[in-house]
Write a protein that holds these residues in place. Structure first.
Motif, PDB file in Angstrom:
ATOM      1  N   LEU A 158       0.826  -1.204   0.000  1.00 56.02           N
ATOM      2  CA  LEU A 158       0.000   0.000   0.000  1.00 56.02           C
ATOM      3  C   LEU A 158       0.863   1.258   0.000  1.00 56.02           C
ATOM      4  N   ALA A 159       1.943   1.237   0.780  1.00 51.55           N
ATOM      5  CA  ALA A 159       2.829   2.403   0.839  1.00 51.55           C
ATOM      6  C   ALA A 159       3.433   2.693  -0.534  1.00 51.55           C
ATOM      7  N   ARG A 160       3.917   1.653  -1.200  1.00 54.83           N
ATOM      8  CA  ARG A 160       4.520   1.830  -2.528  1.00 54.83           C
ATOM      9  C   ARG A 160       3.499   2.294  -3.559  1.00 54.83           C
ATOM     10  N   VAL A 169       1.840   8.178   4.074  1.00 56.30           N
ATOM     11  CA  VAL A 169       1.385   6.854   4.489  1.00 56.30           C
ATOM     12  C   VAL A 169       2.061   6.485   5.802  1.00 56.30           C
ATOM     13  N   PHE A 170       1.247   6.138   6.804  1.00 55.88           N
ATOM     14  CA  PHE A 170       1.757   5.802   8.128  1.00 55.88           C
ATOM     15  C   PHE A 170       1.404   4.364   8.491  1.00 55.88           C
ATOM     16  N   ARG A 171       2.216   3.777   9.360  1.00 53.74           N
ATOM     17  CA  ARG A 171       1.959   2.436   9.911  1.00 53.74           C
ATOM     18  C   ARG A 171       1.761   2.604  11.409  1.00 53.74           C
ATOM     19  N   LEU A 172       0.868   1.804  11.998  1.00 55.79           N
ATOM     20  CA  LEU A 172       0.666   1.869  13.444  1.00 55.79           C
ATOM     21  C   LEU A 172       1.998   1.740  14.166  1.00 55.79           C
ATOM     22  N   LEU A 190      -4.107   0.218  21.487  1.00 53.03           N
ATOM     23  CA  LEU A 190      -4.464   0.764  20.178  1.00 53.03           C
ATOM     24  C   LEU A 190      -4.271   2.278  20.127  1.00 53.03           C
ATOM     25  N   SER A 191      -4.660   2.968  21.198  1.00 53.79           N
ATOM     26  CA  SER A 191      -4.481   4.420  21.248  1.00 53.79           C
ATOM     27  C   SER A 191      -3.007   4.777  21.130  1.00 53.79           C
ATOM     28  N   SER A 192      -2.164   4.030  21.844  1.00 58.25           N
ATOM     29  CA  SER A 192      -0.725   4.251  21.801  1.00 58.25           C
ATOM     30  C   SER A 192      -0.179   4.009  20.402  1.00 58.25           C
ATOM     31  N   ALA A 193      -0.677   2.960  19.749  1.00 57.41           N
ATOM     32  CA  ALA A 193      -0.214   2.632  18.401  1.00 57.41           C
ATOM     33  C   ALA A 193      -0.625   3.705  17.398  1.00 57.41           C
ATOM     34  N   LEU A 194      -1.822   4.266  17.576  1.00 62.54           N
ATOM     35  CA  LEU A 194      -2.288   5.329  16.682  1.00 62.54           C
ATOM     36  C   LEU A 194      -1.470   6.605  16.871  1.00 62.54           C
ATOM     37  N   GLU A 195      -1.245   6.960  18.133  1.00 56.58           N
ATOM     38  CA  GLU A 195      -0.492   8.179  18.427  1.00 56.58           C
ATOM     39  C   GLU A 195       0.968   8.053  17.993  1.00 56.58           C
ATOM     40  N   GLY A 196       1.503   6.838  18.077  1.00 60.82           N
ATOM     41  CA  GLY A 196       2.910   6.632  17.732  1.00 60.82           C
ATOM     42  C   GLY A 196       3.123   6.146  16.319  1.00 60.82           C
ATOM     43  N   ARG A 197       2.143   6.365  15.442  1.00 60.77           N
ATOM     44  CA  ARG A 197       2.267   5.892  14.065  1.00 60.77           C
ATOM     45  C   ARG A 197       3.492   6.499  13.385  1.00 60.77           C
ATOM     46  N   LYS A 198       4.103   5.706  12.510  1.00 59.91           N
ATOM     47  CA  LYS A 198       5.337   6.123  11.854  1.00 59.91           C
ATOM     48  C   LYS A 198       5.139   6.186  10.344  1.00 59.91           C
ATOM     49  N   GLU A 199       5.698   7.214   9.743  1.00 56.00           N
ATOM     50  CA  GLU A 199       5.563   7.358   8.297  1.00 56.00           C
ATOM     51  C   GLU A 199       6.391   6.295   7.590  1.00 56.00           C
ATOM     52  N   MET A 200       5.818   5.731   6.541  1.00 55.76           N
ATOM     53  CA  MET A 200       6.502   4.681   5.784  1.00 55.76           C
ATOM     54  C   MET A 200       7.237   5.279   4.583  1.00 55.76           C
TER      55      MET A 200
END
Length: 200
Positions: A158-160, A169-172, A190-200
């Motif tokens: 999806l990122a590519r 494009v971010f990943r949890l 889940l909240s932590s994963a959303l807040e800490g999402r990283k750009e791919m």
């Protein structure tokens, strides 16, 4: 040997088709229904009929819908129209919604891209996602596929595919254990994963 009446057995067969339900448990469930009042059984049958005829996939995001062919999230104009969170199935959407940490839109793929079966891409709602990103005001796509090998493969694909369209494009992020399932993750994780999402 006939053990149950025909219609009783037909229900047992249907229940046996459900995930995690074996023949013995199916027999107990049908017997439980049989012992209920006729009114309660007919209510159950009516609800099942309504479910079969009225519940459908949202035409926009492929989450669960009933009214006007669009889900409640897509009909809510107060949601952030610039963000799309991509999930594997509707239960992942429900899990994320319960955190109250995300106010954007969703897109349900209907599965993931298996490393072993790359041709399965045709059955996923990826073309529809690309069309949405091109047509709508999307600025950010959050890939919330499960942190498994297949989920990661889907996220990379999806990122590519999406980054050339000019969206971020971010990943949890941290919090989701490798091999875990978003459906079963607790709200804090889940909240932590959303807040800490990283750009791919």
């Amino acid at each position: 040997m006939i053990l149950f009446p025909k219609n009783f057995q037909k229900l047992i067969n249907h229940f046996s088709d459900l995930p995690s339900i074996g023949p013995k448990q199916a027999e107990r469930l049908v017997l439980y229904l049989f012992k209920q009042s006729r009114e309660k059984t007919e209510d159950f049958a009516q609800d099942l009929h309504d479910f079969a005829t009225e519940v459908r996939f949202c035409e926009r995001c492929f989450h669960l819908a009933e009214e006007d062919n669009f889900c409640a999230i897509c009909r809510n104009t107060k949601r952030d129209q610039t963000k799309i969170c991509v999930t594997e199935d509707p239960l992942d959407v429900i899990s994320i919604e319960k955190t109250n940490s995300y106010q954007g839109l969703y897109h349900v793929l209907g599965g993931n891209l298996s490393v072993m079966s790359p041709e399965e891409i045709k059955r996923l709602k990826i073309d529809e996602l690309i069309a949405r990103v091109k047509k709508e005001k999307t600025q950010e796509v959050i890939v919330a596929t499960n942190p498994t090998t297949d989920g990661d493969t889907t996220a990379l694909y999806l990122a590519r595919t999406l980054k050339p369209l000019g969206v971020k494009v971010f990943r949890l992020g941290r919090g989701m254990p490798t091999g875990g399932d978003i459906e079963y993750a607790d709200g804090i994780t889940l909240s932590s994963a959303l807040e800490g999402r990283k750009e791919m």
